[in-house]
Design a protein around this motif. Structure first.
Motif, mmCIF file in Angstrom:
data_model
loop_
_atom_site.group_PDB
_atom_site.id
_atom_site.type_symbol
_atom_site.label_atom_id
_atom_site.label_comp_id
_atom_site.label_asym_id
_atom_site.label_seq_id
_atom_site.Cartn_x
_atom_site.Cartn_y
_atom_site.Cartn_z
ATOM 1 N N THR A 284 -41.656 -8.941 -29.641
ATOM 2 C CA THR A 284 -40.280 -8.646 -30.004
ATOM 3 C C THR A 284 -39.602 -7.966 -28.826
ATOM 4 N N CYS A 285 -38.415 -8.449 -28.454
ATOM 5 C CA CYS A 285 -37.630 -7.837 -27.391
ATOM 6 C C CYS A 285 -36.259 -7.492 -27.962
ATOM 7 N N VAL A 286 -35.713 -6.334 -27.545
ATOM 8 C CA VAL A 286 -34.493 -5.806 -28.133
ATOM 9 C C VAL A 286 -33.324 -5.868 -27.154
ATOM 10 N N GLU A 287 -32.192 -6.338 -27.658
ATOM 11 C CA GLU A 287 -30.959 -6.436 -26.878
ATOM 12 C C GLU A 287 -30.663 -5.118 -26.171
ATOM 13 N N GLY A 288 -30.311 -5.207 -24.893
ATOM 14 C CA GLY A 288 -29.955 -4.021 -24.120
ATOM 15 C C GLY A 288 -31.120 -3.429 -23.345
ATOM 16 N N GLU A 289 -32.338 -3.724 -23.775
ATOM 17 C CA GLU A 289 -33.517 -3.265 -23.045
ATOM 18 C C GLU A 289 -33.844 -4.303 -21.975
ATOM 19 N N HIS A 290 -34.922 -4.086 -21.232
ATOM 20 C CA HIS A 290 -35.341 -5.026 -20.198
ATOM 21 C C HIS A 290 -36.660 -5.680 -20.588
ATOM 22 N N ALA B 31 -36.877 -24.580 -22.831
ATOM 23 C CA ALA B 31 -36.247 -23.336 -23.264
ATOM 24 C C ALA B 31 -35.781 -22.524 -22.058
ATOM 25 N N GLU B 32 -34.724 -21.748 -22.263
ATOM 26 C CA GLU B 32 -34.236 -20.869 -21.206
ATOM 27 C C GLU B 32 -35.306 -19.834 -20.882
ATOM 28 N N GLN B 33 -35.533 -19.602 -19.612
ATOM 29 C CA GLN B 33 -36.586 -18.679 -19.173
ATOM 30 C C GLN B 33 -35.972 -17.378 -18.676
ATOM 31 N N HIS B 34 -36.611 -16.265 -19.059
ATOM 32 C CA HIS B 34 -36.177 -14.934 -18.648
ATOM 33 C C HIS B 34 -37.347 -14.273 -17.928
ATOM 34 N N LYS B 35 -37.046 -13.592 -16.836
ATOM 35 C CA LYS B 35 -38.093 -12.967 -16.033
ATOM 36 C C LYS B 35 -38.249 -11.496 -16.385
ATOM 37 N N PRO B 36 -39.452 -10.946 -16.193
ATOM 38 C CA PRO B 36 -39.645 -9.506 -16.388
ATOM 39 C C PRO B 36 -38.633 -8.719 -15.553
ATOM 40 N N GLY B 37 -38.077 -7.673 -16.156
ATOM 41 C CA GLY B 37 -37.086 -6.848 -15.476
ATOM 42 C C GLY B 37 -35.651 -7.226 -15.786
ATOM 43 N N GLN B 38 -35.414 -8.455 -16.245
ATOM 44 C CA GLN B 38 -34.053 -8.857 -16.614
ATOM 45 C C GLN B 38 -33.657 -8.165 -17.922
ATOM 46 N N LYS B 39 -32.353 -7.972 -18.101
ATOM 47 C CA LYS B 39 -31.846 -7.364 -19.324
ATOM 48 C C LYS B 39 -31.906 -8.368 -20.467
ATOM 49 N N VAL B 40 -32.348 -7.910 -21.628
ATOM 50 C CA VAL B 40 -32.419 -8.744 -22.830
ATOM 51 C C VAL B 40 -31.011 -8.865 -23.409
ATOM 52 N N GLU B 41 -30.508 -10.086 -23.501
ATOM 53 C CA GLU B 41 -29.162 -10.329 -24.030
ATOM 54 C C GLU B 41 -29.176 -10.587 -25.533
#
Length: 69
Positions: A32-38, A2-12
């Motif tokens: 749950t993570c929301v688009e536009g947040e980090h 799966a694609e990995q996202h790091k803390p601090g990156q913007k949620v797409e």
């Protein structure tokens, strides 16, 4: 993998994400993570990342919901 996202990156993409902590014996959990947040930082520090489990559309962005206009 799966694609990995790091803390601090913007949620797409809004949705449910698995938080994976490297070397923690598989004690991942989901949030749950929301688009536009980090993506938030983790207490475990280095090596943690987020993986999208299930994408979701906000109700106000869904074409079947919201105001007609």
């Amino acid at each position: 993998m799966a694609e990995q996202h790091k803390p601090g990156q913007k949620v797409e993409t809004s949705g449910i994400y698995r938080v994976v902590r490297e070397g923690d014996g598989g004690s991942a959990f989901e949030v749950t993570c929301v688009e536009g947040e980090h993506f938030p930082p983790t207490r475990s520090g280095k090596g943690a990342h987020y993986e999208l489990v299930h994408a979701a559309t906000h109700s106000h962005k869904h074409h079947e919901l919201g105001s007609a206009g």
